[in-house]
Every structure is written in C-alpha cells, then in structure tokens.
Design a protein around this motif. Structure first.
Motif, short mmCIF file in Angstrom:
data_model
loop_
_atom_site.label_atom_id
_atom_site.label_comp_id
_atom_site.label_asym_id
_atom_site.label_seq_id
_atom_site.Cartn_x
_atom_site.Cartn_y
_atom_site.Cartn_z
N GLU A 68 -0.61 1.18 6.96
CA GLU A 68 -0.11 2.21 6.05
C GLU A 68 -0.85 3.52 6.29
O GLU A 68 -0.23 4.59 6.27
CB GLU A 68 -0.27 1.77 4.58
N ALA A 69 -2.14 3.45 6.52
CA ALA A 69 -2.91 4.67 6.82
C ALA A 69 -2.37 5.32 8.10
O ALA A 69 -2.20 6.55 8.15
CB ALA A 69 -4.39 4.33 6.96
N PRO B 261 0.80 -1.23 0.00
CA PRO B 261 0.00 0.00 0.00
C PRO B 261 0.83 1.29 0.00
O PRO B 261 0.32 2.35 -0.35
CB PRO B 261 -0.84 -0.10 1.28
N ARG B 262 2.12 1.20 0.33
CA ARG B 262 2.96 2.41 0.36
C ARG B 262 3.07 3.06 -1.02
O ARG B 262 3.35 4.24 -1.12
CB ARG B 262 4.35 2.09 0.90
N TYR B 263 2.86 2.28 -2.07
CA TYR B 263 2.97 2.82 -3.42
C TYR B 263 1.75 3.65 -3.84
O TYR B 263 1.82 4.39 -4.82
CB TYR B 263 3.18 1.69 -4.44
N LEU B 264 0.66 3.50 -3.13
CA LEU B 264 -0.57 4.18 -3.50
C LEU B 264 -0.57 5.64 -3.05
O LEU B 264 -0.02 5.97 -1.99
CB LEU B 264 -1.78 3.47 -2.88
N ASP B 265 -1.21 6.47 -3.82
CA ASP B 265 -1.42 7.84 -3.40
C ASP B 265 -2.60 7.87 -2.44
O ASP B 265 -3.20 6.83 -2.14
CB ASP B 265 -1.65 8.75 -4.62
N ARG C 58 -5.89 -5.08 7.79
CA ARG C 58 -5.02 -4.56 8.87
C ARG C 58 -3.76 -3.93 8.30
O ARG C 58 -3.29 -2.90 8.78
CB ARG C 58 -4.68 -5.67 9.86
N ALA C 59 -3.19 -4.52 7.25
CA ALA C 59 -1.99 -3.95 6.64
C ALA C 59 -2.31 -2.62 5.96
O ALA C 59 -1.48 -1.70 5.98
CB ALA C 59 -1.40 -4.93 5.63
N LYS D 30 -5.67 9.00 -2.74
CA LYS D 30 -6.91 8.54 -3.36
C LYS D 30 -6.92 7.01 -3.51
O LYS D 30 -7.92 6.36 -3.24
CB LYS D 30 -7.07 9.20 -4.73
N GLY D 31 -5.80 6.45 -3.91
CA GLY D 31 -5.70 5.01 -4.08
C GLY D 31 -5.81 4.25 -2.76
O GLY D 31 -6.43 3.20 -2.70
N LEU D 32 -5.20 4.79 -1.71
CA LEU D 32 -5.26 4.13 -0.40
C LEU D 32 -6.69 4.15 0.15
O LEU D 32 -7.17 3.14 0.67
CB LEU D 32 -4.29 4.79 0.58
#
Length: 143
Positions: A66-67, A8-12, A61-62, A14-16
């Motif tokens: 990231e959130a 998830p770290r790769y998402l912006d 949970r993962a 909006k994506g997250l």
C-alpha cells in the motif's frame, strides 16, 4: 498498538505510517526481541497462527504494498520473516465493522477526504492477509 484488520487503503497517511511502526513493533514482540507489549491482546491472532513470524511478515509486506501504491518508500529490509506468503488469518465481520467505525471517528477530524471515502463503505475489505468469517467483534477489542 493498533494492528488494523481493515485493508491499509482506508488509512490516511498518518495512519499508514503508524501501522508500519506498530507492525514492526509487533514483529519484535513475536520474535522475542523486546520486553514491552508482550501481552498486548492484538498480538493474539499472530500468536495463534502456525507460523507467527511468517504471519507478521505477510502483514507487513501488505502494508508495504500500500505504501508503494502511494509512492512512499518503506524499508522492506526491516521485515524479518520469510518471503513466502503465510496462511491467512481470520477476522470476523463484527470486528471489521467495529474497526471501520473506529477509524472513521479518527479520520473525521484529521483527514476529511479519507473520512468521506470510508463513510460510504458498507462492507469494508480486510487486510490482504485476513479472511472474513461471520462473528462479533473480537474478544480482545475494547469497545
């Protein structure tokens, strides 16, 4: 529905947020609490897991972790599965590379900074509840 195999770290942003919503939808589908999306191909990996509800819970949970790292507050109370970690699921190298390219195309226009970070990643890291195995793009993926 897009349940990213990428970390998830790769998402912006909006994506997250979209991943969180779609993960919650996947949880409802796996629990039999909705009639829509029951045959969505991205749910195959969860259904194939020995404990599908636990696998979705681990996935969510993962996403929450990231959130948290970004200072967002996702409601962990919405995760229905057990708190114990589920056995990891597999993702192929080909699927990860396909998703990297797919995400890069999305980010290029809407989040140039995230696009630049992703563009330099030759071997993307998988979502924390996935392990990478050799192989092509997933059979359920639409190229």
């Amino acid at each position: 529905m897009r349940l990213w195999s990428l970390h998830p770290r790769y998402l912006d942003r909006k994506g997250l947020l979209a991943l969180w919503r779609e993960g919650l939808l996947a949880q409802k589908v796996i629990a039999g609490a909705t009639r829509g999306y029951r045959s969505h191909p991205q749910l195959e990996r969860f259904r194939a897991h020995p404990a599908p509800a636990a696998a979705v819970a681990a996935y969510l949970r993962a996403v929450c972790e990231e959130a948290d790292r970004r200072g967002y507050r996702f409601d962990r109370g919405r995760i229905l599965g057990p708190a114990s970690p589920a056995a990891p699921m597999e993702v192929t190298e080909g699927q990860l590379l396909h998703e990297r390219d797919h995400l890069a195309a999305k980010l290029e226009g809407r989040a140039p900074e995230a696009f630049e970070r992703l563009r330099g990643v030759a071997r993307p890291e998988p979502h924390p509840c996935l392990v990478v195995v050799p192989g092509p793009m997933a059979s359920w993926e639409r190229p």
